[in-house]
Scaffold this motif. Structure first.
Motif, PDB file in Angstrom:
ATOM      1  N   MET A   1      34.637  52.586 -14.933  1.00  0.00           N
ATOM      2  CA  MET A   1      33.569  52.234 -14.066  1.00  0.00           C
ATOM      3  C   MET A   1      34.209  51.503 -12.901  1.00  0.00           C
ATOM      4  N   ARG A   2      33.594  51.584 -11.535  1.00  0.00           N
ATOM      5  CA  ARG A   2      33.988  50.863 -10.462  1.00  0.00           C
ATOM      6  C   ARG A   2      33.252  49.599 -10.422  1.00  0.00           C
ATOM      7  N   TYR A   3      33.753  48.677 -10.090  1.00  0.00           N
ATOM      8  CA  TYR A   3      33.268  47.351  -9.645  1.00  0.00           C
ATOM      9  C   TYR A   3      33.694  46.802  -8.369  1.00  0.00           C
ATOM     10  N   LEU A   4      32.859  46.278  -7.453  1.00  0.00           N
ATOM     11  CA  LEU A   4      33.288  45.699  -6.163  1.00  0.00           C
ATOM     12  C   LEU A   4      33.309  44.027  -6.612  1.00  0.00           C
ATOM     13  N   MET A   5      34.380  43.674  -6.504  1.00  0.00           N
ATOM     14  CA  MET A   5      34.598  42.335  -6.628  1.00  0.00           C
ATOM     15  C   MET A   5      34.619  41.353  -5.158  1.00  0.00           C
ATOM     16  N   LEU A   6      33.729  40.776  -5.201  1.00  0.00           N
ATOM     17  CA  LEU A   6      33.759  39.764  -3.820  1.00  0.00           C
ATOM     18  C   LEU A   6      34.272  38.491  -4.207  1.00  0.00           C
ATOM     19  N   ILE A   7      35.043  38.007  -3.325  1.00  0.00           N
ATOM     20  CA  ILE A   7      36.019  36.959  -3.423  1.00  0.00           C
ATOM     21  C   ILE A   7      35.075  35.943  -2.197  1.00  0.00           C
ATOM     22  N   LEU A   8      34.939  34.796  -2.969  1.00  0.00           N
ATOM     23  CA  LEU A   8      33.888  34.066  -2.171  1.00  0.00           C
ATOM     24  C   LEU A   8      34.571  32.685  -2.076  1.00  0.00           C
ATOM     25  N   THR A   9      34.373  31.701  -0.981  1.00  0.00           N
ATOM     26  CA  THR A   9      34.677  30.432  -1.001  1.00  0.00           C
ATOM     27  C   THR A   9      33.607  29.860  -1.599  1.00  0.00           C
ATOM     28  N   ASP A  10      33.991  28.319  -2.036  1.00  0.00           N
ATOM     29  CA  ASP A  10      32.850  27.458  -2.687  1.00  0.00           C
ATOM     30  C   ASP A  10      33.069  26.227  -1.754  1.00  0.00           C
ATOM     31  N   PRO A  11      32.071  26.006  -0.865  1.00  0.00           N
ATOM     32  CA  PRO A  11      31.910  24.840  -0.163  1.00  0.00           C
ATOM     33  C   PRO A  11      31.822  23.454  -0.918  1.00  0.00           C
TER      34      PRO A  11
ATOM     35  N   GLY B   1      46.932  49.979 -11.856  1.00  0.00           N
ATOM     36  CA  GLY B   1      45.841  50.970 -11.280  1.00  0.00           C
ATOM     37  C   GLY B   1      44.535  50.304 -11.469  1.00  0.00           C
ATOM     38  N   ARG B   2      44.313  49.164 -12.083  1.00  0.00           N
ATOM     39  CA  ARG B   2      42.960  48.721 -12.168  1.00  0.00           C
ATOM     40  C   ARG B   2      42.394  48.198 -11.001  1.00  0.00           C
ATOM     41  N   ALA B   3      43.100  48.039 -10.163  1.00  0.00           N
ATOM     42  CA  ALA B   3      42.594  47.495  -8.800  1.00  0.00           C
ATOM     43  C   ALA B   3      42.880  48.895  -7.604  1.00  0.00           C
ATOM     44  N   VAL B   4      41.886  49.419  -6.820  1.00  0.00           N
ATOM     45  CA  VAL B   4      42.019  50.547  -6.211  1.00  0.00           C
ATOM     46  C   VAL B   4      42.231  50.250  -4.817  1.00  0.00           C
ATOM     47  N   THR B   5      41.444  49.379  -4.036  1.00  0.00           N
ATOM     48  CA  THR B   5      41.715  48.985  -2.823  1.00  0.00           C
ATOM     49  C   THR B   5      41.104  47.608  -2.691  1.00  0.00           C
ATOM     50  N   GLY B   6      41.609  46.864  -1.445  1.00  0.00           N
ATOM     51  CA  GLY B   6      41.281  45.558  -1.158  1.00  0.00           C
ATOM     52  C   GLY B   6      41.738  44.987  -0.058  1.00  0.00           C
TER      53      GLY B   6
ATOM     54  N   ALA C   1      24.763  33.577   3.146  1.00  0.00           N
ATOM     55  CA  ALA C   1      25.805  33.497   2.080  1.00  0.00           C
ATOM     56  C   ALA C   1      26.951  34.398   2.445  1.00  0.00           C
ATOM     57  N   TYR C   2      26.944  35.437   3.244  1.00  0.00           N
ATOM     58  CA  TYR C   2      27.950  36.039   3.553  1.00  0.00           C
ATOM     59  C   TYR C   2      28.893  35.577   4.453  1.00  0.00           C
ATOM     60  N   GLU C   3      28.742  34.373   4.806  1.00  0.00           N
ATOM     61  CA  GLU C   3      29.608  33.679   5.762  1.00  0.00           C
ATOM     62  C   GLU C   3      30.694  33.117   4.616  1.00  0.00           C
ATOM     63  N   LEU C   4      30.435  33.366   3.218  1.00  0.00           N
ATOM     64  CA  LEU C   4      31.199  32.681   2.435  1.00  0.00           C
ATOM     65  C   LEU C   4      32.205  33.587   1.739  1.00  0.00           C
ATOM     66  N   ILE C   5      32.217  35.059   1.997  1.00  0.00           N
ATOM     67  CA  ILE C   5      32.759  35.969   1.617  1.00  0.00           C
ATOM     68  C   ILE C   5      34.223  36.264   2.130  1.00  0.00           C
ATOM     69  N   GLY C   6      35.276  35.930   1.689  1.00  0.00           N
ATOM     70  CA  GLY C   6      36.451  36.127   2.184  1.00  0.00           C
ATOM     71  C   GLY C   6      37.318  37.163   1.821  1.00  0.00           C
ATOM     72  N   GLY C   7      36.814  37.964   1.047  1.00  0.00           N
ATOM     73  CA  GLY C   7      37.642  39.378   0.816  1.00  0.00           C
ATOM     74  C   GLY C   7      37.147  40.046  -0.289  1.00  0.00           C
ATOM     75  N   PHE C   8      37.603  41.295  -0.654  1.00  0.00           N
ATOM     76  CA  PHE C   8      37.018  42.152  -1.762  1.00  0.00           C
ATOM     77  C   PHE C   8      38.284  42.994  -2.434  1.00  0.00           C
ATOM     78  N   ASP C   9      37.860  43.398  -3.516  1.00  0.00           N
ATOM     79  CA  ASP C   9      38.842  44.496  -4.085  1.00  0.00           C
ATOM     80  C   ASP C   9      37.806  45.299  -4.897  1.00  0.00           C
ATOM     81  N   VAL C  10      38.254  46.592  -5.105  1.00  0.00           N
ATOM     82  CA  VAL C  10      37.535  47.406  -5.646  1.00  0.00           C
ATOM     83  C   VAL C  10      38.531  47.801  -7.132  1.00  0.00           C
ATOM     84  N   LEU C  11      37.590  47.600  -8.283  1.00  0.00           N
ATOM     85  CA  LEU C  11      38.461  47.597  -9.579  1.00  0.00           C
ATOM     86  C   LEU C  11      37.888  48.775 -10.205  1.00  0.00           C
TER      87      LEU C  11
END
Length: 111
Positions: A1-11, A34-39, A68-78
């Motif tokens: 199964m694929r998961y979008l992993m959002l990486i957020l800051t915590d102010p 191979g558990r991470a596909v792109t990011g 809330a989207y201002e906190l997203i710093g990156g992503f990976d697809v797992l």
């Protein structure tokens, strides 16, 4: 199964604890197996563009639509067999300690 992993800051985080592994090691573990596909990292929120369509009109505005989207710093697809496997992998990412990780299961299109 694929998961979008959002990486957020915590102010609200005052003093993050030591990360379980350096980011370079996490990347090697995740992508090397191979558990991470792109990011990638994301450019600052000020450089984002929001696109909406309302009443047949395309509305484009600068920046994110929700704060809330201002906190997203990156992503990976797992690509993991189970949610538990995705959680274990995400929990080792340095931002699990220094920020917040969100896992969103993908809902594939049936085309």
């Amino acid at each position: 199964m694929r998961y979008l992993m959002l990486i957020l800051t915590d102010p609200d985080l005052e003093a993050p604890e030591e990360t379980p592994v350096p980011i370079e090691q996490w990347v090697e573990e995740a992508y090397g197996t191979g558990r991470a596909v792109t990011g990638d990292r994301l450019r600052p929120a000020a450089e984002a563009t929001t696109v909406r369509r309302r009443r047949r009109e395309v509305i484009v505005s600068d920046g994110p639509f929700a704060e809330a989207y201002e906190l997203i710093g990156g992503f990976d697809v797992l690509e993991c067999d189970t949610l538990d496997e995705a959680v274990e992998l995400a929990s080792r990412h340095p931002m699990a300690t220094a920020g917040v990780i969100q896992l969103h299961p993908a809902w594939p299109l049936d085309l």
